[in-house]
Enzyme design. Structure first.
Site, PDB file in Angstrom:
ATOM      1  N   THR A  71       0.840  -1.191   0.000  1.00 38.38           N
ATOM      2  CA  THR A  71       0.000   0.000   0.000  1.00 38.38           C
ATOM      3  C   THR A  71       0.875   1.241   0.000  1.00 38.38           C
ATOM      4  O   THR A  71       2.023   1.210   0.458  1.00 38.38           O
ATOM      5  CB  THR A  71      -0.902   0.068   1.243  1.00 38.38           C
ATOM      6  OG1 THR A  71      -0.088   0.270   2.414  1.00 38.38           O
ATOM      7  CG2 THR A  71      -1.728  -1.184   1.400  1.00 38.38           C
ATOM      8  N   ASP A  72       0.340   2.325  -0.525  1.00 37.03           N
ATOM      9  CA  ASP A  72       0.940   3.612  -0.226  1.00 37.03           C
ATOM     10  C   ASP A  72       0.779   3.828   1.267  1.00 37.03           C
ATOM     11  O   ASP A  72      -0.043   3.184   1.928  1.00 37.03           O
ATOM     12  CB  ASP A  72       0.249   4.728  -1.018  1.00 37.03           C
ATOM     13  CG  ASP A  72       1.116   5.968  -1.153  1.00 37.03           C
ATOM     14  OD1 ASP A  72       2.083   6.111  -0.375  1.00 37.03           O
ATOM     15  OD2 ASP A  72       0.833   6.794  -2.028  1.00 37.03           O
ATOM     16  N   TRP A  73       1.554   4.719   1.823  1.00 35.07           N
ATOM     17  CA  TRP A  73       1.613   4.862   3.279  1.00 35.07           C
ATOM     18  C   TRP A  73       0.263   5.359   3.819  1.00 35.07           C
ATOM     19  O   TRP A  73      -0.127   6.499   3.594  1.00 35.07           O
ATOM     20  CB  TRP A  73       2.746   5.802   3.656  1.00 35.07           C
ATOM     21  CG  TRP A  73       4.049   5.111   3.944  1.00 35.07           C
ATOM     22  CD1 TRP A  73       4.843   5.321   5.021  1.00 35.07           C
ATOM     23  CD2 TRP A  73       4.708   4.115   3.152  1.00 35.07           C
ATOM     24  NE1 TRP A  73       5.966   4.501   4.955  1.00 35.07           N
ATOM     25  CE2 TRP A  73       5.897   3.752   3.817  1.00 35.07           C
ATOM     26  CE3 TRP A  73       4.405   3.462   1.955  1.00 35.07           C
ATOM     27  CZ2 TRP A  73       6.787   2.783   3.335  1.00 35.07           C
ATOM     28  CZ3 TRP A  73       5.284   2.500   1.467  1.00 35.07           C
ATOM     29  CH2 TRP A  73       6.450   2.173   2.151  1.00 35.07           C
ATOM     30  N   GLY A  74      -0.457   4.461   4.490  1.00 36.84           N
ATOM     31  CA  GLY A  74      -1.751   4.793   5.047  1.00 36.84           C
ATOM     32  C   GLY A  74      -2.908   4.561   4.108  1.00 36.84           C
ATOM     33  O   GLY A  74      -4.017   5.047   4.354  1.00 36.84           O
TER      34      GLY A  74
END
Length: 743
Positions: free
Chosen positions: A228-231
């Site tokens: 995932t992208d961060w968050g």
């Protein structure tokens, strides 16, 4: 590493933990089984490895690293070899700083000039972006460091990026927004792929099974891990089930427990979890092997490499009267704070704590005498009268004035979009004032995306320097004073005004919905189909010499599916300056059929030539060079017909052309009661089938104008009411089956 054996020895809790970050930058290891953690780092234009502590702005401290030109400039080189070299160089820094995977490159399409992250993205054109992306990935991974191709997919705005639902047609997705990722995956083979924050047609990318499994893995053959992208995690359990391997950074403390619970309750199969665990272990194995790869890391040497790369990323937009290069004993005025404090990188996750900085003023000391006036305060976006008057006086007393203008840091960054395309008002006032006292003016622009230039006609020379990395000042001086010739080309269209952009009525959407209503008409595809004037077209870029194109050849004037066609053109340097030229090969449909762009870039080639020297540039056209996406059959489709192959210096500067005939796919018509009879009769075997089913005199009994009517209209013909609605539907099924069977 015996991965299957390791998985069999792991506990359910260990498996769940492996699919979640250990902290902000590390994956979880399993020490008892000899599985180390993997270190991830931002890295599109250099290594941004966080360390303990805060900087003067309260941001997390990072290791010092060399800052290279942003991807907008790398793409403007139109040179996969340069992208490969840049990847090699960044990877060596990554190895030197102990990084296993660099988060990049970013391959999102430049839908709007307003996107705050456009400096990180390659192009408005998916073919060019894919060529650059694949080459960069190979360059990085050759040195034993992995890449994370991002942001998959359709992350074309920063406004509400965490929640926006991008509504995009299947055709636009396949032809425009996924195509660069596809080429990067198939040819570059990145170790990881990073999903975007946004939803696509109602489903978050992080849990979008169609995107992560059906397209990425089943269609394109990708075998690596997806993070995932961060968050970006919406539902960790759904993500794993959809094909998401790793949640980053470490999410809620209960996320791994939720995975364990879901497996125990049967809501997530352990096979699905094992699948992603295996992908994570294979990534770990690659990182272990990568550490054995030889590399050299010398930050000082890399600074010189950054200057070399930057010279090929800057586009000479205008050079009336041969104002450049600057030669002889001329009095040079340098104006604008960016000459002293260059803006050479964007904000957000790609921001590098550079090892050193080379300004244009510093680089000029060894080249030319000059006078300098600050002109404006970039950070404050102000221009006191004293600075203004000093700048005008400096320009008035010179033979040539070089103005360093552009967008301050606050104008474009990850996290927000621009609201307009103008340079700051104080800079525009300064430029207009100087033009009143000095006719020989060169503007050097430092910006990450197109700007409007109502002043362009008054300025003889414009150099688009983009965000050229820490050695940008030296590269600018090299180009202005003729150490090398500019050779970059615009990887994006510069429109006359923001309102001309095709996404303008819809960007950035309303609340949490963004409609990509312009479909495939992105960038030059839109401006060409509308025959619109632009400020500078896609592919435009000047040189200090001239090039002549001749002898365009095709290996065959016939194209058949499954084959390839070689196209070549001879290029001659007809000027007096050694330089590189980029040849762009476009494919233009020249037949009736589906709505298609006027032309599409399908090949590039770059060549260095001495004055008077000639050379040949070649490219290969394959099936995809002629294909478009068909939403009825959900697949690529090659239309039969005539195509024009163009050799060009830009999308608006077509030098030579040649024609070929393509033998493509058999036309498929999804027949319904509403399908026109003429369309049905275009299908091979349809007339014979209808004559068998209805009668040999079927067509003869119908008035000619009935051929323009829907199929259900035959019930009202001379055949009377004998053909029921049910019979019509049955015939539709048989006609569709006929096409599927190929009979």
């Amino acid at each position: 590493m015996d991965i299957r054996k390791i998985i069999s020895e792991m506990t359910l809790e260990e498996k769940a933990a492996l699919c979640q970050g250990k902290n902000s930058w590390e994956t979880v290891g399993v020490p008892r089984l000899g599985i180390p953690s993997v270190w991830l780092s931002d890295g599109p234009i250099g290594v941004r490895k966080e360390i303990d502590g805060k900087d003067e702005n309260g941001e997390n401290m990072t290791e010092e690293a060399v800052c290279f030109p942003a991807m907008v400039g790398i793409a403007a080189s139109f040179d996969p070899e340069l992208a490969h070299f840049a990847g090699n160089t960044v990877a060596e820094a990554g190895r030197g700083l102990g990084v296993d995977v660099l988060l990049g490159p970013a391959m999102n399409i430049k839908r709007s000039p307003l996107c705050g992250r456009n400096f990180e993205y390659a192009s408005e054109d998916p073919y060019l972006a894919g060529q650059i992306g694949a080459a960069y990935i190979k360059g990085v991974q050759e040195k034993g460091v992995g890449t994370s191709l991002k942001h998959f997919a359709a992350n074309s705005q920063e406004t509400r990026r965490f929640s926006v639902d991008e509504r995009i047609s299947e055709r636009a997705l396949r032809e425009i927004y996924l195509a660069a990722f596809e080429n990067s995956v198939r040819d570059g083979k990145p170790w990881t792929v990073m999903c975007s924050y946004n939803k696509i047609n109602g489903v978050y990318s992080s849990e979008n099974k169609w995107l992560l499994t059906d397209v990425l893995r089943n269609d394109w053959g990708y075998e690596g891990a997806v993070m995932t992208d961060w968050g970006a995690t919406a539902d960790h359990v759904k993500g794993i089930d959809a094909g998401m391997s790793l949640e980053m950074p470490r999410g809620c403390d209960g996320d791994d427990l939720a995975v364990v619970q879901a497996v125990r309750e049967g809501r997530l199969s352990e096979e699905a979890l094992n699948r992603e665990v295996e992908r994570m272990l294979r990534l770990t194995e690659k990182c272990i092997e990568g550490k054995q790869t030889e590399y050299e890391y010398d930050a000082g040497q890399q600074h010189h490499m950054a200057r070399r790369i930057a010279r090929e990323t800057m586009v000479l937009l205008k050079n009336d009267g041969g104002l450049l290069p600057i030669r002889g004993n001329r009095k040079v005025a340098v104006i604008g704070e960016f000459a002293e404090k260059p803006r050479y990188q964007g904000g957000g996750s790609s921001h590098i704590r550079a090892t050193e900085e080379l300004s244009a003023l510093e680089a000029l000391r060894s080249v030319s005498a000059y006078t300098y006036a600050k002109g404006f305060n970039a950070d404050a976006d102000t221009m006191p009268d004293t600075l203004y008057e000093e700048a005008l006086e400096t320009a008035r007393n010179a033979d040539i004035a070089i103005l360093f203008l552009g967008l301050p840091d606050a104008y474009e960054s990850e996290g927000y979009d621009r609201t307009h395309m103008r340079i700051p008002a104080c800079q525009e006032k300064l430029l207009n004032g100087i033009l009143d006292v000095q006719k020989n003016v060169c503007v050097v622009l430092h910006n990450g995306a197109p700007v409007e230039m109502p002043w362009a006609e008054r300025v003889p020379a414009i150099l688009e320097a983009y965000l050229g990395g820490q050695a940008a000042g030296g590269a600018v001086v090299d180009l202005l004073f003729g150490a090398v010739s500019p050779c970059a080309k615009l990887a994006e269209t510069f429109p006359l005004r923001l309102e001309d952009n095709p996404s303008w009525p819809y960007y950035p959407g309303f609340r949490d919905r963004a409609d990509y209503a312009e479909g495939i008409w992105v960038g030059y595809r839109w401006y060409d189909i509308r025959k619109m004037d632009v400020l500078f077209p896609f592919g435009h870029g000047l040189s200090y010499t001239t090039f002549e194109y001749s002898d365009l050849k095709l290996s065959s004037d016939k194209f058949k599916k499954g084959n390839k066609t070689e196209v070549s053109v001879r290029v001659t340097n007809t000027g007096h300056f050694p330089a590189k030229e980029t040849v762009q090969f476009y494919v233009r449909p020249d037949h009736a059929g589906r709505p298609r762009p006027v032309r599409e870039l399908k090949g590039i080639g770059k060549i260095f030539l001495q004055p008077g020297e000639s050379g040949t540039v070649t490219a290969t056209l394959d099936e995809r060079s002629f294909a478009c996406w068909d939403e009825e059959i959900h697949d690529w489709f090659v239309e039969s017909g005539r195509y024009i192959i163009e050799a060009a210096a830009s999308s608006r500067d077509i030098r030579l052309s040649a024609a070929l005939e393509a033998e493509g796919d058999a036309e498929y018509v999804h027949v319904t009661p509403d399908t026109l009879l003429n369309e049905i009769l275009s299908v091979d075997g349809a007339q014979e089938l209808l004559e068998r089913e209805i009668g040999a005199d079927f067509l003869e009994t119908l008035p000619q104008w009935f051929r323009q009517c829907p199929f259900h209209g035959i019930r009202r013909g001379k055949t009377g009411d004998m053909i029921s609605t049910e019979r019509i539907r049955d015939l539709c099924g048989k006609l569709n089956a006929l096409q599927h069977s190929g009979k």
